[in-house]
Design an enzyme around this catalytic site. Sequence first.
Site, PDB file in Angstrom:
ATOM      1  N   ALA A   1       0.859  -1.008   0.044  1.00  0.00           N
ATOM      2  CA  ALA A   1       0.016  -0.045   0.047  1.00  0.00           C
ATOM      3  C   ALA A   1       0.932   1.241   0.219  1.00  0.00           C
ATOM      4  CB  ALA A   1      -0.832  -0.157   1.269  1.00  0.00           C
TER       5      ALA A   1
ATOM      6  N   GLU B   1       4.549  -5.171   7.088  1.00  0.00           N
ATOM      7  CA  GLU B   1       3.943  -4.402   7.871  1.00  0.00           C
ATOM      8  C   GLU B   1       4.404  -4.059   9.284  1.00  0.00           C
ATOM      9  OE1 GLU B   1       2.524  -6.528   5.859  1.00  0.00           O
ATOM     10  OE2 GLU B   1       0.839  -5.878   4.785  1.00  0.00           O
TER      11      GLU B   1
ATOM     12  N   GLU C   1      -1.395  -9.186  -0.257  1.00  0.00           N
ATOM     13  CA  GLU C   1      -2.835  -9.449  -0.238  1.00  0.00           C
ATOM     14  C   GLU C   1      -3.694  -9.356  -1.424  1.00  0.00           C
ATOM     15  OE1 GLU C   1      -2.458  -6.237   2.884  1.00  0.00           O
ATOM     16  OE2 GLU C   1      -3.473  -7.674   4.267  1.00  0.00           O
TER      17      GLU C   1
ATOM     18  N   GLY D   1       0.127  -5.068   1.016  1.00  0.00           N
ATOM     19  CA  GLY D   1      -0.919  -4.902   0.094  1.00  0.00           C
ATOM     20  C   GLY D   1      -0.913  -5.826  -1.167  1.00  0.00           C
TER      21      GLY D   1
HETATM   22  N1  T1G Z   1       4.861   3.448  -0.364  1.00  0.00           N
HETATM   23  C1  T1G Z   1       5.283   4.576  -0.699  1.00  0.00           C
HETATM   24  N2  T1G Z   1       6.641   4.776  -1.148  1.00  0.00           N
HETATM   25  C2  T1G Z   1       7.286   3.678  -1.106  1.00  0.00           C
HETATM   26  C3  T1G Z   1       6.760   2.311  -0.866  1.00  0.00           C
HETATM   27  C4  T1G Z   1       5.528   2.223  -0.318  1.00  0.00           C
HETATM   28  N3  T1G Z   1       4.975   1.224   0.070  1.00  0.00           N
HETATM   29  N4  T1G Z   1       8.021   1.479  -0.863  1.00  0.00           N
HETATM   30  C5  T1G Z   1       8.926   2.093  -1.237  1.00  0.00           C
HETATM   31  N5  T1G Z   1       8.442   3.656  -1.538  1.00  0.00           N
HETATM   32  C6  T1G Z   1       9.520   4.626  -2.015  1.00  0.00           C
HETATM   33  C7  T1G Z   1      10.773   4.853  -1.008  1.00  0.00           C
HETATM   34  O1  T1G Z   1      10.395   5.740   0.007  1.00  0.00           O
HETATM   35  C8  T1G Z   1      11.619   5.304  -2.234  1.00  0.00           C
HETATM   36  O2  T1G Z   1      11.118   7.013  -2.344  1.00  0.00           O
HETATM   37  C9  T1G Z   1      11.222   4.691  -3.333  1.00  0.00           C
HETATM   38  O3  T1G Z   1      10.036   4.176  -3.070  1.00  0.00           O
HETATM   39  C10 T1G Z   1      12.212   3.216  -3.814  1.00  0.00           C
HETATM   40  O4  T1G Z   1      12.291   2.714  -2.645  1.00  0.00           O
HETATM   41  C11 T1G Z   1      -2.564  -2.888   2.916  1.00  0.00           C
HETATM   42  C12 T1G Z   1      -1.154  -1.428   5.115  1.00  0.00           C
HETATM   43  C13 T1G Z   1       9.388  -2.160  -2.367  1.00  0.00           C
HETATM   44  C14 T1G Z   1      11.459  -3.692  -1.740  1.00  0.00           C
HETATM   45  O5  T1G Z   1       6.634  -1.871   3.820  1.00  0.00           O
HETATM   46  O6  T1G Z   1      10.510  -2.497   1.068  1.00  0.00           O
HETATM   47  O7  T1G Z   1       1.021  -2.734   2.331  1.00  0.00           O
HETATM   48  O8  T1G Z   1      13.483   7.908  -1.763  1.00  0.00           O
HETATM   49  O9  T1G Z   1      14.558   2.711  -2.199  1.00  0.00           O
HETATM   50  O10 T1G Z   1      15.509  -0.751  -3.035  1.00  0.00           O
HETATM   51  O11 T1G Z   1      -1.852  -4.304   4.656  1.00  0.00           O
HETATM   52  O12 T1G Z   1      10.825  -0.038  -1.236  1.00  0.00           O
HETATM   53  O13 T1G Z   1      12.881   7.342  -4.178  1.00  0.00           O
HETATM   54  O14 T1G Z   1      11.674   9.188  -2.822  1.00  0.00           O
HETATM   55  O15 T1G Z   1      13.301   1.180  -1.033  1.00  0.00           O
HETATM   56  O16 T1G Z   1      13.985  -1.006  -5.108  1.00  0.00           O
HETATM   57  C15 T1G Z   1       3.941  -2.781   2.874  1.00  0.00           C
HETATM   58  C16 T1G Z   1       8.219  -0.917   1.663  1.00  0.00           C
HETATM   59  C17 T1G Z   1       3.284  -1.270   3.083  1.00  0.00           C
HETATM   60  C18 T1G Z   1       7.605  -2.394   1.752  1.00  0.00           C
HETATM   61  C19 T1G Z   1      11.819  -1.657  -3.238  1.00  0.00           C
HETATM   62  N6  T1G Z   1       5.199  -2.574   2.212  1.00  0.00           N
HETATM   63  N7  T1G Z   1       9.063  -1.038   0.590  1.00  0.00           N
HETATM   64  O17 T1G Z   1      13.003  -1.492  -2.778  1.00  0.00           O
HETATM   65  O18 T1G Z   1      13.530   1.058  -3.449  1.00  0.00           O
HETATM   66  S1  T1G Z   1       1.687  -1.220   4.124  1.00  0.00           S
HETATM   67  C20 T1G Z   1       6.201  -2.424   2.816  1.00  0.00           C
HETATM   68  C21 T1G Z   1      10.066  -1.799   0.199  1.00  0.00           C
HETATM   69  C22 T1G Z   1       0.824  -2.349   3.363  1.00  0.00           C
HETATM   70  C23 T1G Z   1      -1.172  -3.601   3.566  1.00  0.00           C
HETATM   71  C24 T1G Z   1      -0.233  -2.679   4.258  1.00  0.00           C
HETATM   72  C25 T1G Z   1      11.057  -1.434  -0.815  1.00  0.00           C
HETATM   73  C26 T1G Z   1      11.009  -2.049  -2.145  1.00  0.00           C
HETATM   74  P1  T1G Z   1      12.369   7.701  -2.802  1.00  0.00           P
HETATM   75  P2  T1G Z   1      13.452   1.858  -2.349  1.00  0.00           P
HETATM   76  P3  T1G Z   1      14.182  -0.486  -3.510  1.00  0.00           P
END
Ligand code: T1G
Length: 647
Positions: A61, A123, A103, A100
């Site tokens: 998400a 999460e 999911e 998400g």
């Molecule tokens: N939402 C918004 N921005 C995100 C993001 C996200 N989920 N994930 C990464 N970014 C931004 C990050 O800040 C950076 O921004 C750019 O993307 C590149 O990220 C509904 C509620 C996916 C493995 O916790 O683990 O789903 O600095 O450098 O190395 O139940 O990003 O470029 O401006 O990390 O290629 C759960 C978090 C969310 C995954 C990619 N998901 N992200 O790695 O790129 S909650 C996460 C990561 C949720 C549901 C619940 C990694 C990546 P900027 P990056 P990367």
Amino acid sequence: MSVHVTRRSAIAVVTIDNPPVNAINMAVRTRLLALVDELDADDHIRAVVLTGAGKLFVGGADITEFGRPVEMPALPAVIERIENATKPWIAAVHGAALGGGLEVALGCRLRVATADARFALPEINLGIIPGSGGTQRLPRLIGVETAIRVAAENLTLDGARAAELGLVDRLVPEPLVDKAVEFALEALGRPLPAPVSRRPVAAPEPALWEEAAQRVRRAARGASAPPRALDALRFGVENGFEAGLARERAIFLELRASEEAAALRHLFFAERAAPRPHDLRGIAALPLASAGVIGGGTMGVGIAAALRNAGIPVVLIERDEQSLERGLTALKAIFEAARKKASLSDEEAEARMRGVTGAVGYEALAGCELVIEAVFEDLAVKRDVFANLGRVCRPEAVLATNTSYIDPRQIAEGLPHPDRFIGLHFFSPAQVMRLLEIVPIPQTRPEVLATCFDLARTLGKVPVRSGICDGFIGNRILRRYRAEAEAMLRDGVTPAAIDAAMRGFGYAMGPFEMQDMAGLDISFLHREAARARGEAIPETPGDLLVRAGRKGQKSGAGWYDYAPGSRTPLPSAEAARLIAPLVGAPRELGADAIVSRLIDAMAAEGQAILDEGIAGSPADIDLVEVHGYGFPRKHGGPMFLSRRQPS
Ligand code: T1G
């Protein structure tokens, strides 16, 4: 548009295309919901393949939405609609399917993936739990035990493991979409499996829940979300899918609004921004084929290990064979310990050491593109090191000092090509601690700075640029933290009360326990040196203890007493007697008041550091504290916390 649709005969291909990580935001949710209705109504379409553009499926998400109220349509409703579509949806996963993203894939009737697929519910790292059915659908697909490890313990499943567990119905080669379309057409020729939410889930032995609860709580180390993810999962197994979904959503919304989740989101974005400072974007890093490390002591060996762990060949030099042997033995012991913990295979541990060349004398460093000195913290010694490096190394070689206190400009005096000189302040043990303070001098070229940020990323470090002041960012704040703790001591508050308050806040240990562990004599010698330089440094309680031979755990007593062979701090009447001339009458102070005083002091010093331009942002200061000094992640850092205090 963040969601594209193409048609391959009777199969619609829906692609989520929301760079950089295909995060599911409101626009994506709205479009997906509309598409389910649209494709259900399209008589030419018999099934739908859902995939992600670029290098991954869906990164989760959109976390940037979390600071605001939930915007409709919420993801659970979108997933439920996909799951109940009259045309079956088939997830086609490559790369990450996280949170998400996983999911949504669970709401599809079938899932195919390439071998590089990675499935996780991260999460809990954001202080929340899955909020769109992850804790409810996953156990119904892969079983309770593994689902617990994914939802509450950060287990990531790769494609092969996901296929073994039944999370993925078929592993396919590239091109993924072509194979997914073929799979969809084939699947239409046989009965479809039941939607995941309607599949039974085998309730495990009661003992499994207890064992999992203890394991999850231990691994959580005070974080709130992991045990709650387990609660939601268990509730659904014991009360049915719908009830479980409602419980999961309630817990998710509660945690999503929590201070802890706000703090962890703050760090999430700060950690991702840190390796890529805006002013360095577009500046190419210099190639780093090999690195030299000077000094086989604790820091030098830790830095060499960190470089080797990142696959960078290392030349480690010392002043004589005996010191070199000692350093190489210590370095080998680091990899041997990792091998014993099974975090390194035998072959990997051997390869780490094969990539190390030990030598006596500077000539062995001639071919290195980067050299990091980690010798004794003495200006004359360091200047001599760099005079030799200036003679031996190539003019374009990056030369770095690991100094933690000395002004790097003084170290660089007289060095030819000072534009290649920089401070790289690692934290001990350097192969473990993620913080790297990067300290350029005025002459440092942008390419050299970019190279060091690139090196940090390669080493898996959290880089923070620091201006030049006494102690840079971290040690300067540490000094203020200790001074405030000592001020409370003078007010009559006991070391034990102060340490207990900070442990209750989430630190592994309080300021006095930490001094006993590190040794009181280090800062005592600093103060004595300053006094010898004629600086007016008032006597401190610590001085009284050191003068009485109480240097901390290393001498068996410091602020606390220690039973022989034990590291458990015992409040000390002797220490209280020794420091009595400098402290006030005993005074009670509540834990919250103690914590506030110390956090406020850190934040005040951080604000001064910002005002002086030593740090680039409050978030950088928080990264220093969290990754270098054990500030509890769940509070986000002193700058974050001080800005969240209710006005
Ligand atoms: N939402 C918004 N921005 C995100 C993001 C996200 N989920 N994930 C990464 N970014 C931004 C990050 O800040 C950076 O921004 C750019 O993307 C590149 O990220 C509904 C509620 C996916 C493995 O916790 O683990 O789903 O600095 O450098 O190395 O139940 O990003 O470029 O401006 O990390 O290629 C759960 C978090 C969310 C995954 C990619 N998901 N992200 O790695 O790129 S909650 C996460 C990561 C949720 C549901 C619940 C990694 C990546 P900027 P990056 P990367």
